[in-house]
Design an enzyme around this catalytic site. Structure first.
Site, PDB file in Angstrom:
ATOM      1  N   GLN A  65      80.668 -93.695 -21.164  1.00 30.48           N
ATOM      2  CA  GLN A  65      80.372 -93.610 -22.589  1.00 30.48           C
ATOM      3  C   GLN A  65      81.197 -92.552 -23.318  1.00 30.48           C
ATOM      4  O   GLN A  65      81.292 -92.583 -24.545  1.00 30.48           O
ATOM      5  CB  GLN A  65      78.882 -93.329 -22.789  1.00 30.48           C
ATOM      6  CG  GLN A  65      78.002 -94.493 -22.334  1.00 30.48           C
ATOM      7  CD  GLN A  65      76.522 -94.202 -22.494  1.00 30.48           C
ATOM      8  OE1 GLN A  65      75.877 -93.744 -21.566  1.00 30.48           O
ATOM      9  NE2 GLN A  65      75.978 -94.463 -23.658  1.00 30.48           N
TER      10      GLN A  65
ATOM     11  N   HIS B   2      75.956 -93.972 -13.084  1.00 30.67           N
ATOM     12  CA  HIS B   2      75.282 -94.147 -14.370  1.00 30.67           C
ATOM     13  C   HIS B   2      75.704 -95.498 -14.957  1.00 30.67           C
ATOM     14  O   HIS B   2      76.570 -95.579 -15.823  1.00 30.67           O
ATOM     15  CB  HIS B   2      75.623 -93.005 -15.319  1.00 30.67           C
ATOM     16  CG  HIS B   2      74.715 -92.924 -16.519  1.00 30.67           C
ATOM     17  ND1 HIS B   2      74.026 -91.783 -16.857  1.00 30.67           N
ATOM     18  CD2 HIS B   2      74.366 -93.847 -17.437  1.00 30.67           C
ATOM     19  CE1 HIS B   2      73.305 -91.999 -17.957  1.00 30.67           C
ATOM     20  NE2 HIS B   2      73.506 -93.255 -18.322  1.00 30.67           N
TER      21      HIS B   2
ATOM     22  N   ASN C 170      71.150 -93.520 -12.007  1.00 30.31           N
ATOM     23  CA  ASN C 170      70.527 -93.396 -13.324  1.00 30.31           C
ATOM     24  C   ASN C 170      69.658 -94.607 -13.621  1.00 30.31           C
ATOM     25  O   ASN C 170      70.103 -95.745 -13.507  1.00 30.31           O
ATOM     26  CB  ASN C 170      71.603 -93.285 -14.406  1.00 30.31           C
ATOM     27  CG  ASN C 170      70.991 -93.112 -15.789  1.00 30.31           C
ATOM     28  OD1 ASN C 170      70.427 -92.059 -16.095  1.00 30.31           O
ATOM     29  ND2 ASN C 170      71.070 -94.140 -16.619  1.00 30.31           N
ATOM     30  N   GLU C 171      68.420 -94.329 -13.998  1.00 35.05           N
ATOM     31  CA  GLU C 171      67.468 -95.377 -14.386  1.00 35.05           C
ATOM     32  C   GLU C 171      67.454 -96.523 -13.380  1.00 35.05           C
ATOM     33  O   GLU C 171      67.800 -97.671 -13.674  1.00 35.05           O
ATOM     34  CB  GLU C 171      67.750 -95.865 -15.805  1.00 35.05           C
ATOM     35  CG  GLU C 171      67.508 -94.750 -16.813  1.00 35.05           C
ATOM     36  CD  GLU C 171      67.588 -95.163 -18.263  1.00 35.05           C
ATOM     37  OE1 GLU C 171      66.980 -94.468 -19.098  1.00 35.05           O
ATOM     38  OE2 GLU C 171      68.250 -96.174 -18.579  1.00 35.05           O
TER      39      GLU C 171
END
Length: 428
Positions: free
Chosen positions: A17, A111, A155-156
């Site tokens: 990102q 991620h 991540n998540e």
């Protein structure tokens, strides 16, 4: 009361990102497709890859003491079994830059983005991914372990099941009026364009087959099967073992996307089932972890018919979430009922064009964290999402979560009042 000495106050980013030009990743490949579901490609992103020193210095000047960021697997292992020493050296430099500025680096190994080669092998539904992730985690721990104290593996890890549920709901809602599309997208804590995905399905299948060798590639952010859900947790455990084998001092955990699930009268069974899917069924897989990364942005309410829309007149963020910072305290307390280890808020934030609302969100969220600490809940840190306005996945650059604005033409950083405000909590 303020926060205790050693409490981590910081901000978070994800490699894809912010870094730019992540050319070996599955997301990059999907962004380039003619019928992509992405509103725009990531491109240079925020060029954090080259500007990390400036960004970390700005964090330190504001008073932040922690930076949670991710390593990009697709950079480190661009081809199966071939590791790029120059990329490991890059991340070593980022870590050392943090230390030089008095900032604690908290690293995430995965991620959302994966190497294209991994997806071509079947991705996050393929048995081989467990050992591939173990090898990658072991390599990172061997090369960087002595520089790190805290690592999030995935991540998540629960995002795939959440997306499977929202995709089912969206299909039902799409049969109704198109006006419901925003509401559907606003019930999952990641930037998704479900409407565009539905429109592009036929073309996407052909283009995916060309790039990945299959019409429906199993990237990490795909609707996950129950078997795939277990595979993700086995990959986490394999990575945890690999890290501890070479760097036993590192605290290892993962992060989960958690909503504040609230039951209105008659909605108790729906809310309880949702919490079991979102959190409780992961407990056996994470009981050996050193901490849990809690990631929360909003609440979800349930009534007698199931999930409810946002309350009438509620303030909505750019992501169509309800503006509800109190959700974080509620989630921490609920998690604590079953998970007895340390907690770190690894993401919590708001997408808004009004920074005064971001300041208010942070203020109310941290007041909730303070109350949790007063009650003896072992919360060890808080990382706001995100350090800077960045590439919000399929939604592109329109969503502004950042403590710093980033000019899309010049990439100039402009710290917002919210950055200074958050730093004030770390300074005491």
């Amino acid at each position: 009361m303020g926060f205790p000495k050693g409490f981590m106050i910081g901000a978070a980013t994800a490699a894809h990102q912010v870094e730019g030009n992540n050319i070996h990743s599955d997301y990059w490949a999907q962004e380039q497709m003619p019928h992509s579901s992405f509103t725009e490609p990531s491109g240079i992103a925020c060029d954090h890859y080259h500007r990390y020193e400036e960004d970390i210095a700005l964090m330190a000047q504001a008073g932040l003491n922690t930076y949670r960021f991710s390593l990009e697997w697709a950079r480190i292992e661009p081809e199966e079994g071939r590791f790029d020493e120059a990329e490991i050296e890059h991340y070593r430099n980022v870590i050392r830059c943090c230390r030089m500025h008095g900032i604690e680096p908290v690293v995430t190994l995965m991620h959302f983005t994966s190497p294209v080669w991994l997806i071509r092998k079947g991705g996050w539904e393929a048995e081989s991914t467990v050992e591939d992730f173990r090898r990658y985690a072991g390599y990172v721990a061997d090369k960087l372990g002595h520089e790190l104290r805290t690592v999030c593996t995935i991540n998540e890890a629960n995002m795939g099941l959440q997306l499977a549920a929202i995709a089912r709901r969206f299909r039902l809602m799409a049969e109704q009026a198109a006006r419901n599309a925003g509401q559907a997208e606003g019930s999952v804590q990641v930037g998704m364009n479900f409407r565009k995905m539905m429109e592009n399905m036929k073309f996407a299948a052909m283009e995916n087959a060309e790039v990945f060798g299959m019409p429906e590639p199993q990237i990490f952010v795909s609707s996950r099967t129950e078997q795939g859900d277990r595979l993700v947790m086995r990959a986490h455990q394999a990575a945890r073992e690999a890290i501890r084998a070479v760097a036993p001092h590192i605290r290892v955990g993962l992060t989960l996307s958690l909503h504040d699930l609230q039951a209105l009268p008659g909605g108790e069974a729906f809310a309880d089932k949702a919490w079991d899917e979102e959190f409780r069924h992961y407990l056996p897989w994470i009981e050996g972890d050193d901490f849990l990364g809690v990631q929360n942005y909003t609440r979800t309410q349930y009534g007698p018919q199931g999930q409810m829309p946002c309350p009438e007149g509620a303030e909505l963020t750019q992501m169509d979430y309800e503006f509800y910072p109190e959700a974080l305290e509620h989630v921490i307390r609920r998690v604590r009922e079953d998970f007895r280890g340390d907690l770190i808020v690894t993401e919590n934030g708001v997408a808004t064009s009004d920074d005064s609302r971001r300041v208010e969100f942070i203020r109310r969220a941290l007041e909730g964290v303070e109350r949790c600490l007063e009650d003896g809940i072992p919360v060890r840190g808080y990382c706001y999402w995100s350090l800077m306005d960045n590439f919000e996945w399929q939604k592109g650059y329109a969503m502004t979560f950042g403590l710093m604005a980033v000019d899309r033409e010049t990439l100039e950083r402009t710290p917002r009042e919210s950055l200074r405000f958050l730093g004030g909590f770390a300074r005491g």
